[in-house]
Write a protein that holds these residues in place. Structure first.
Motif, PDB file in Angstrom:
ATOM      1  N   THR A  64       0.396   5.834   0.287  1.00 51.96           N
ATOM      2  CA  THR A  64      -0.456   7.007   0.501  1.00 51.96           C
ATOM      3  C   THR A  64       0.262   8.238  -0.031  1.00 51.96           C
ATOM      4  O   THR A  64       1.487   8.248  -0.177  1.00 51.96           O
ATOM      5  CB  THR A  64      -0.782   7.209   1.994  1.00 51.96           C
ATOM      6  N   SER A  69      -4.375   7.372  -2.186  1.00 47.36           N
ATOM      7  CA  SER A  69      -4.077   6.015  -1.722  1.00 47.36           C
ATOM      8  C   SER A  69      -4.071   5.036  -2.889  1.00 47.36           C
ATOM      9  O   SER A  69      -4.757   5.225  -3.884  1.00 47.36           O
ATOM     10  CB  SER A  69      -5.076   5.554  -0.659  1.00 47.36           C
ATOM     11  N   SER A 107       0.825  -1.204   0.000  1.00 48.21           N
ATOM     12  CA  SER A 107       0.000   0.000   0.000  1.00 48.21           C
ATOM     13  C   SER A 107       0.860   1.256   0.000  1.00 48.21           C
ATOM     14  O   SER A 107       2.024   1.225   0.402  1.00 48.21           O
ATOM     15  CB  SER A 107      -0.943   0.011   1.209  1.00 48.21           C
TER      16      SER A 107
END
Length: 171
Positions: free
Chosen positions: A64, A92, A62
């Motif tokens: 951001t 994101s 992930s």
């Protein structure tokens, strides 16, 4: 004329006009946007990955971006690995790193995953370590099974064949 260091914000302003006798007012909003990208995307730690030959692995990835920019992935992975994007929204991004080394893939492989907001990026380099799996030798039983006919007091040879699948890997 907001200064370059002004953070993104919204404020309201009221302007009043008058002809000397009757005033009139109008209130409106002013929104200040950042010029360009001031923050690099942030990639969550991935770390070195270890799995055995012929084992499947999956790792959540992930990132951001404080500027709420849309991001894109860049990868350098061994042939048995792939990155599958699973979600994207302003600020994101998520993906899944799939690992599927076959037999004869034992070793350490360099890899990297990066994310970019179009002007700034963040990248992590890591290793994918594949451990060796020793497979059992296999008998090659002839079609009718092992049969040997012979007379009493005589000798004979019964050929048997076996192989070690690890020899395909050079071991």
């Amino acid at each position: 004329a907001p200064p370059a260091s002004e953070p993104p914000s919204t404020t309201s302003m009221t302007i009043t006009l008058s002809d000397g006798q009757i005033p009139t007012s109008e209130t409106f909003s002013i929104t200040v946007f950042a010029i360009g990208n001031s923050n690099s995307p942030s990639l969550a730690a991935i770390g070195d990955q270890t799995l055995a030959e012929d084992e499947l692995g999956s790792v959540a990835v992930s990132a951001t971006d404080a500027d709420n920019d849309v991001m894109s992935w860049t990868v350098s992975l061994p042939g048995f690995a792939s990155l599958v994007p699973t979600g994207s929204a302003p600020g994101s991004a998520t993906a899944r790193l799939d690992l599927a080394p076959g037999f004869c893939a034992a070793g350490s492989y360099p890899a990297s995953i990066g994310v970019s907001d179009g002007s700034l990026s963040s990248t992590e380099s890591f290793a994918v370590n594949v451990t060796d799996v020793n497979r059992a030798p296999a008998w090659s039983v002839p079609s009718g099974g092992y049969t040997l006919l012979m007379d009493e007091g005589s000798t004979a040879d019964l050929p048997v064949v076996a192989s070690d699948p690890d020899q395909e890997c050079g071991t």
